[in-house]
Scaffold this active site. Sequence first.
Site, PDB file in Angstrom:
ATOM      1  CG  HIS A 283       3.926   4.146   8.397  1.00  0.00           C
ATOM      2  ND1 HIS A 283       4.088   4.762   7.391  1.00  0.00           N
ATOM      3  CD2 HIS A 283       3.568   2.926   7.987  1.00  0.00           C
ATOM      4  CE1 HIS A 283       3.787   4.260   6.538  1.00  0.00           C
ATOM      5  NE2 HIS A 283       3.255   3.005   6.647  1.00  0.00           N
TER       6      HIS A 283
ATOM      7  CE  LYS B 218      27.006  -3.297  -8.107  1.00  0.00           C
ATOM      8  NZ  LYS B 218      27.219  -2.046  -9.047  1.00  0.00           N
TER       9      LYS B 218
ATOM     10  NE  ARG C 173      -2.007  -2.263   2.661  1.00  0.00           N
ATOM     11  CZ  ARG C 173      -1.863  -3.449   2.380  1.00  0.00           C
ATOM     12  NH1 ARG C 173      -3.042  -3.951   1.473  1.00  0.00           N
ATOM     13  NH2 ARG C 173      -1.230  -4.497   2.647  1.00  0.00           N
ATOM     14  CB  THR C 174       3.649   2.605   2.145  1.00  0.00           C
ATOM     15  OG1 THR C 174       2.872   2.258   3.116  1.00  0.00           O
ATOM     16  CG2 THR C 174       4.229   3.897   2.193  1.00  0.00           C
TER      17      THR C 174
ATOM     18  NE  ARG D  13       7.511   0.652   4.538  1.00  0.00           N
ATOM     19  CZ  ARG D  13       6.235   0.255   4.457  1.00  0.00           C
ATOM     20  NH1 ARG D  13       5.895  -0.904   4.349  1.00  0.00           N
ATOM     21  NH2 ARG D  13       5.243   1.089   5.038  1.00  0.00           N
TER      22      ARG D  13
HETATM   23  C1  NCD Z   1       2.014  -1.013   7.931  1.00  0.00           C
HETATM   24  C2  NCD Z   1       3.633  -0.708   8.369  1.00  0.00           C
HETATM   25  O1  NCD Z   1       4.487  -0.961   7.142  1.00  0.00           O
HETATM   26  O2  NCD Z   1       4.076  -0.518   9.257  1.00  0.00           O
HETATM   27  N1  NCD Z   1       1.817  -1.290   6.575  1.00  0.00           N
HETATM   28  C3  NCD Z   1       1.465  -0.288   6.104  1.00  0.00           C
HETATM   29  O3  NCD Z   1       2.306   0.768   5.781  1.00  0.00           O
HETATM   30  N2  NCD Z   1       0.131  -0.139   5.422  1.00  0.00           N
HETATM   31  C4  NCD Z   1       1.659  -1.947   8.963  1.00  0.00           C
HETATM   32  C5  NCD Z   1       2.173  -3.433   9.030  1.00  0.00           C
HETATM   33  O4  NCD Z   1       2.780  -3.745   8.410  1.00  0.00           O
HETATM   34  O5  NCD Z   1       1.546  -4.055   9.677  1.00  0.00           O
END
Ligand code: NCD
Length: 323
Positions: free
Chosen positions: A147, A98, A68-69, A119
Site C-alpha cells: 500500500h 458480467k 480514506r484512500t 485497489r
Molecule cells: C488500510 C488498508 O486498506 O490496507 N486502510 C487504508 O487504506 N487506510 C488498513 C486497513 O484496512 O486495515
Amino acid sequence: MGNEPDIQNIDGNFTGKDIVSLDQFTPQDLEIIFRKAELMRSIAVDTKPSTILAGNIVTLLFYEPSSRTFGSFCAASQRLGAGIIPIHDAIHTSSVVKGESLEDTIQTFQSYSNVIVLRHPTIGTAKKAALTAQIPIINAGDGGGEHPTQTIYDMYTIYDMFKRLHDITVLASGDIVHSRTIRSLLNGLSLYKDNTAYLLSPEALRLDRKNLDKYSKRGLKIVEIFDEKEIPKTADVWYWNRIQKERFSSEKEAAKFEGKFRLTEALLHSYGKKDMIILDPLPRVGEIEERVDRDPRAIYLRKQMRNGMYVRMALLSLVLGKI
Ligand code: NCD
C-alpha cells in the site's frame, strides 16, 4: 533499488510512471514528494480551486472497500481541478459482474482517463495492471501485498515530526503477516540507515520469513516480540493496525486474535515515551482504545489522515507531469 524488474524505478522522475511498490523509491524520491506535499498543504487550505490538474481525469477503480484512500484520492483530484471516474465497488457495479477481465477493464478506463488508482484484493494485481496500461497505475492496495501511498504519507508524517527518517525506532503491532500497511512501512524504513522495527504480534501472525530477510538485508533491524512486557520504552512511533479479517480463511479464524495487544491508556502510560507519535492507517476496529484519542501523541484521526490528502495531491501531480 528496484526488486521489481518490470516496473520502472522513479529515479528522480515521476512523469508517466506507475506507483506500485516502495521498491521503486530512493530517499531522494521520497524527498521530492514531501516537498511537493508541503506545497499542496497550502493549496488545500485555499478556497480558490487550483487548476494544476485541469483537463485531466482520474479513474478510481476500487474492488475492495475503502473510506480514506478512496475519499482522499477523490478530494486530491478535485482540489487540483481534475475530473474523476469514481468506481467504488467494481466487483458489483462495473462490467466485472458480467465477467470482464482485469486487463479489459484497465484498457477501458485508460481510454477515458489519464491515471488509474487501483485497489484490488489480489496480491500482484497492481503490477499486472501497470504492465497492461499505457497510463500510470497507482497501487491503492493489492490484497495482502503493498500500500505504497499509505506508507509515503506515514513516512511524511514521521518526517514532519522528527525531521529525519533514519535512526527511528518503530513499534508496529497487529496482524503483521497480512497487513499491507505494516509491510509497506517496513519496506520504506529499510530505505534509510539505522532504523529499528519492533514487531508485536501473536506468533501465528508474525512477519513472513521472506520479507523479514528482505528488509533485514537492507539494514533494517527487526526485533519480533510476542508479549507486551517486551515493548521497548524507546520507540519514536507506535504503529497499530487492525486484524485483517478478510485475509483469513474464515471469520472464526480471525476472531481468535481480536482484542490481542490492544493499545490502551495503561499500555501507553507504561511504555510510551513523551516525544513519540501514535499512527494507525485506519479503520480502527478495536485495536486502539477510544480514550487514547485525546492524548496529543495520538495523531491518527488528525494529522496522519490529513497528510494522506496532501501526499496524494503531490503524487497525482508528479505522475501527471504537472510540476
Ligand atoms: C488500510 C488498508 O486498506 O490496507 N486502510 C487504508 O487504506 N487506510 C488498513 C486497513 O484496512 O486495515
